[in-house]
Write an enzyme that holds these catalytic residues in place. Structure first.
Site, mmCIF file in Angstrom:
data_model
loop_
_atom_site.group_PDB
_atom_site.id
_atom_site.type_symbol
_atom_site.label_atom_id
_atom_site.label_comp_id
_atom_site.label_asym_id
_atom_site.label_seq_id
_atom_site.Cartn_x
_atom_site.Cartn_y
_atom_site.Cartn_z
ATOM 1 N N SER A 283 -7.146 7.116 16.163
ATOM 2 C CA SER A 283 -8.077 7.513 14.962
ATOM 3 C C SER A 283 -9.025 6.438 14.724
ATOM 4 O O SER A 283 -9.974 6.398 14.172
ATOM 5 C CB SER A 283 -7.188 8.153 13.967
ATOM 6 O OG SER A 283 -6.309 7.144 13.399
ATOM 7 N N ASP B 144 -7.770 6.330 3.376
ATOM 8 C CA ASP B 144 -6.914 7.585 2.990
ATOM 9 C C ASP B 144 -5.224 7.270 3.041
ATOM 10 O O ASP B 144 -4.455 8.313 3.129
ATOM 11 C CB ASP B 144 -7.423 8.667 3.749
ATOM 12 C CG ASP B 144 -7.122 8.260 5.208
ATOM 13 O OD1 ASP B 144 -6.707 7.356 5.511
ATOM 14 O OD2 ASP B 144 -7.350 9.341 6.024
ATOM 15 N N HIS C 32 -6.225 4.887 7.207
ATOM 16 C CA HIS C 32 -7.555 4.589 8.120
ATOM 17 C C HIS C 32 -8.400 3.787 6.965
ATOM 18 O O HIS C 32 -8.261 4.168 5.666
ATOM 19 C CB HIS C 32 -8.334 5.829 8.477
ATOM 20 C CG HIS C 32 -7.646 6.746 9.041
ATOM 21 N ND1 HIS C 32 -7.253 8.019 8.713
ATOM 22 C CD2 HIS C 32 -7.087 6.772 10.336
ATOM 23 C CE1 HIS C 32 -6.415 8.654 9.647
ATOM 24 N NE2 HIS C 32 -6.431 8.102 10.610
#
Length: 379
Positions: free
Chosen positions: A43, A349, A352
């Site tokens: 990610s 969050d 990230h």
């Protein structure tokens, strides 16, 4: 009682820590000399691969700072490190391999990175089926089909990378974080540390496969301070004795440092095994650690507490309620909402980084001071 393994590890980490406190020698700057970029990872650099592959989009709260609607599938409020790097070398943002509808072409590269991916092969419990080996296989398929199409119609080179672009392109890697972080849920610290060489053997196998396909320029990011992520602190930091003076979980950062130490050792060996290749190692850990430890100096108010979450200080994070979602937690219906000014937060969050933090990291990468290059090119 401290095991012999731990004693040896602490000696190794002392060397690793002293190495990561200052910029690396032999600095190298990314440039627009590379005609195309092919990216592999999780990610940290996923520009929409997982959402395209599994058929979903992140909550509307994501990407509100830059991309807005429709969202692209990035797990951030805006741009990722890889986006800023592409801007710096005047290249378009990388299009995900599985993205079937887009205004972008693949001529300047392709992104195979998928959120939640690991270097190790995915299993039944994995959120992402696109492990590193699968990503490499996707690249091999992509290259084969692209060259077949161009052979049939040369005009397609306006939209697809040519053989020259593949052989002279830059192959980027930012993966391994999920292997380490995920292992802590089922393994002891010693078991996690013992897993590192196995993980890197799998990574090296992927490099070998890409080399066989003609890849020669490799750009490898090490992993960041995992113990400073709010998700990790929330789950593994309830026992305050496990936290360091900055509020980060020591065991996770220790594992990240060992991973980076061994990854750097592998980086040194790879050019000897692969003729006419160039490998660049980028010390992401040092850049992110500097940002977290000295966040106020760089204009950030919060280093660990998340922007898009719920619960308030010190973490503003609930692992049962993801960013933008509404759920019942402890009998109460709550919503994890974005903060007013994300530019003051390092963490978006819980897992990230914010766009502001990603910009900070990218700018430091671009100085060349945190990269080191080893080459076997016949110049």
């Amino acid at each position: 009682m401290e095991t012999l393994f731990h004693t040896l590890l602490r000696l190794l980490l002392f060397v690793a820590i002293s190495h990561t406190l200052s910029p690396l020698a032999g600095s190298f700057r990314i440039s627009n000399d590379f005609p195309a970029v092919f990216n592999f990872g999780d990610s940290n650099s996923d520009t929409g691969e997982l959402s395209s592959g599994l058929g979903f989009l992140p909550q509307p709260s994501y990407e509100i700072t830059f991309f807005r609607s429709p969202t692209s599938g990035r797990f951030c409020n805006g741009r990722l490190i890889v986006d800023f790097l592409m801007e710096a070398i005047d290249r378009p943002y990388l299009r995900p391999y599985l993205d079937s509808i887009s205004r972008q072409t693949y001529r300047r590269g392709c992104n195979f990175a998928a959120a939640a991916s690991t270097i190790q092969k995915a299993n039944a419990a994995s959120y992402s089926p696109f492990g590193f080996g699968v990503q490499v296989s996707q690249f091999i398929t992509f290259k084969s089909k692209v060259l077949q199409l161009i052979q049939q119609d040369e005009e397609l080179q306006r939209y697809l990378p040519s053989e020259y672009f593949f052989s002279n392109g830059l192959y980027m890697f930012d993966i391994g974080q999920n292997d380490i972080a995920g292992a802590f849920y089922t393994k002891t610290v010693d078991q996690v540390l013992a897993l590192v060489p196995i993980i890197l053997d799998i990574f090296q196998d992927g490099i070998k496969r890409l080399y066989a396909e003609g890849a020669r320029n490799y750009w490898i990011h090490n992993t960041g301070p995992l113990g400073c992520l709010a998700q990790v602190v929330s789950i593994f930091g309830e026992d305050k004795s496990k936290l360091d003076e900055f509020g980060c979980v020591s065991d996770h950062n220790q594992a990240a440092k060992l991973f980076n130490l061994q990854l750097h050792g592998l980086f040194k060996k790879l050019p000897q095994q692969y003729p006419n290749s160039r490998f660049t190692y980028v010390d992401i850990f040092s850049i992110k650690s500097d940002l977290i430890l000295n966040h106020s100096k760089y204009g950030f108010d919060h280093s660990i507490m998340v922007c898009c979450g719920t619960g308030g200080p010190p973490l503003n994070y609930d692992d049962q309620v993801g960013c933008g979602k509404t759920a019942r937690s402890n009998g109460t219906i709550i919503t994890a909402k974005p903060c007013y000014d994300s530019s003051k937060y390092v963490n978006w969050d819980g897992i990230h980084y914010t766009e502001a933090a990603n910009r900070f990291v990218a700018l430091h990468i671009l100085t060349g001071k945190y990269s080191e290059t080893a080459s076997s090119l016949n110049l």
